[in-house]
Design an enzyme around this catalytic site. Structure first.
Site, mmCIF file in Angstrom:
data_model
loop_
_atom_site.group_PDB
_atom_site.id
_atom_site.type_symbol
_atom_site.label_atom_id
_atom_site.label_comp_id
_atom_site.label_asym_id
_atom_site.label_seq_id
_atom_site.Cartn_x
_atom_site.Cartn_y
_atom_site.Cartn_z
ATOM 1 N N THR A 153 0.839 -1.197 0.000
ATOM 2 C CA THR A 153 0.000 0.000 0.000
ATOM 3 C C THR A 153 0.875 1.248 0.000
ATOM 4 O O THR A 153 2.036 1.219 0.406
ATOM 5 C CB THR A 153 -0.945 0.024 1.207
ATOM 6 N N GLY A 154 0.301 2.358 -0.459
ATOM 7 C CA GLY A 154 1.061 3.602 -0.517
ATOM 8 C C GLY A 154 2.293 3.460 -1.383
ATOM 9 O O GLY A 154 3.380 3.924 -1.024
ATOM 10 N N ALA A 155 2.131 2.838 -2.558
ATOM 11 C CA ALA A 155 3.282 2.435 -3.368
ATOM 12 C C ALA A 155 3.505 3.280 -4.610
ATOM 13 O O ALA A 155 4.255 2.871 -5.496
ATOM 14 C CB ALA A 155 3.134 0.962 -3.764
ATOM 15 N N GLY A 162 7.982 7.315 -2.923
ATOM 16 C CA GLY A 162 8.698 7.169 -1.671
ATOM 17 C C GLY A 162 9.075 5.755 -1.314
ATOM 18 O O GLY A 162 9.469 4.941 -2.156
ATOM 19 N N TYR A 186 0.240 12.010 14.560
ATOM 20 C CA TYR A 186 1.127 11.123 13.810
ATOM 21 C C TYR A 186 1.836 10.138 14.742
ATOM 22 O O TYR A 186 1.848 8.923 14.485
ATOM 23 C CB TYR A 186 2.166 11.934 13.040
#
Length: 291
Positions: A17-19, A22, A172
């Site tokens: 995920t979030g690929a 970064g 966060y």
């Protein structure tokens, strides 16, 4: 004539995920180079396709699948899980890499605080929805990207979503602590079953992290510290290690940094806090329809 040597991850399927950029993109690229079939998840279709193409250019034989989903929405998480299960008969590794920082408080379509929803509830829900497939594919692995920032956090159950007192750094840090509590509790609940669960600190990495809603001070400091931050490729090394290395086969419920086990904060190892967070998280994701 010698047969070509099989790559270490040949025949294995990984979802990251979030690929689209970064650390996530570097993780997907590294696992593709090791021979894995890689599914990349991003919320922007154009960026996701561009990331997949870049990975294929570096590894022409790579099999890369694109999944588009905004993981701030639990409906989207559920839709993603359905698509993944329809696409993959087996799933060997889930890398929960998605995450972000928002200086001001935002509310998702589900009415949840954005940082907590994306950084913790999305991996919590996605892992739960894919767990049966991971178990059937075992030995399998769940790898969750946390942060050393967890040491500065506690879980404020009285104001979990910052409704009364929001701070970007505090939200966060709390979400990264939640990643660890989730990982340890998942490992305990799985016990001796065929899925391991580990978490990691990737280090301070040069990415677009927090760019959507940065703190004013960071806008000033970022250009000064950026040259000293590690590259996304280096930041991805521990994620790749936990997803692929035979050295960690069977290792579960452990926090890693620089590809080595590291002791996390005392609160992250509190079973009572972990159990309570699991129940609260279960309740929050149960409030959204299953589809």
């Amino acid at each position: 004539m010698r047969r070509p040597t099989a790559l270490p991850m040949s025949g294995r399927t990984v979802l990251v995920t979030g690929a689209t950029g970064g650390i996530g993109r570097a993780t997907a690229r590294g696992l593709a180079r090791l021979g894995a079939r890689v599914g990349i998840v991003g919320r922007d279709p154009d960026r996701a396709v561009a990331a997949a193409n870049a990975i294929r250019q570096g590894s022409p034989a790579a099999h890369v699948d694109v999944f588009v989903a905004d993981l701030s929405s639990q409906g989207e998480v559920r839709r993603l899980a359905t698509e993944v299960l329809a696409t993959y008969e087996r799933l060997d590794v889930l890398v929960n890499n998605v995450g972000g920082f928002w200086a001001t408080r935002h509310v998702t379509a589900d009415g949840l605080e954005h940082t907590f929803a994306v950084n913790h509830l999305a991996p919590f829900l996605l892992t739960t929805l894919l767990l049966e497939r991971l178990e059937a594919s075992g030995p399998a692995r769940v790898v969750t990207v946390s942060s050393g920032a967890h040491t500065q956090a506690r879980i404020d159950f009285d104001d979990l979503e910052g409704e009364r007192n929001y701070s970007g750094p505090r939200a966060y840090n709390q979400s990264k602590l939640a990643n660890l509590l989730f990982t340890y509790e998942l490992a305990r609940r799985l016990g001796s079953r065929s899925v391991t669960a580990n978490a990691l600190h990737p280090g301070m990495v040069r990415t677009g992290f927090g760019a959507e809603d940065q703190q004013a001070a960071w806008k000033v400091v970022a250009p000064l510290v950026r040259p000293f931050l590690r590259s996304p490729a280096r930041g991805a090394l521990t994620s790749i290690h936990l997803a692929s290395s035979p050295e960690v086969a069977g290792v579960t419920g452990t926090y890693f940094a620089e590809r080595r086990p590291k002791r996390s904060s005392p609160i992250s190892r509190d079973r009572g806090v972990a159990g309570r967070l699991w129940q609260v998280s279960s309740d929050l994701v149960a409030q959204t329809p299953a589809g």
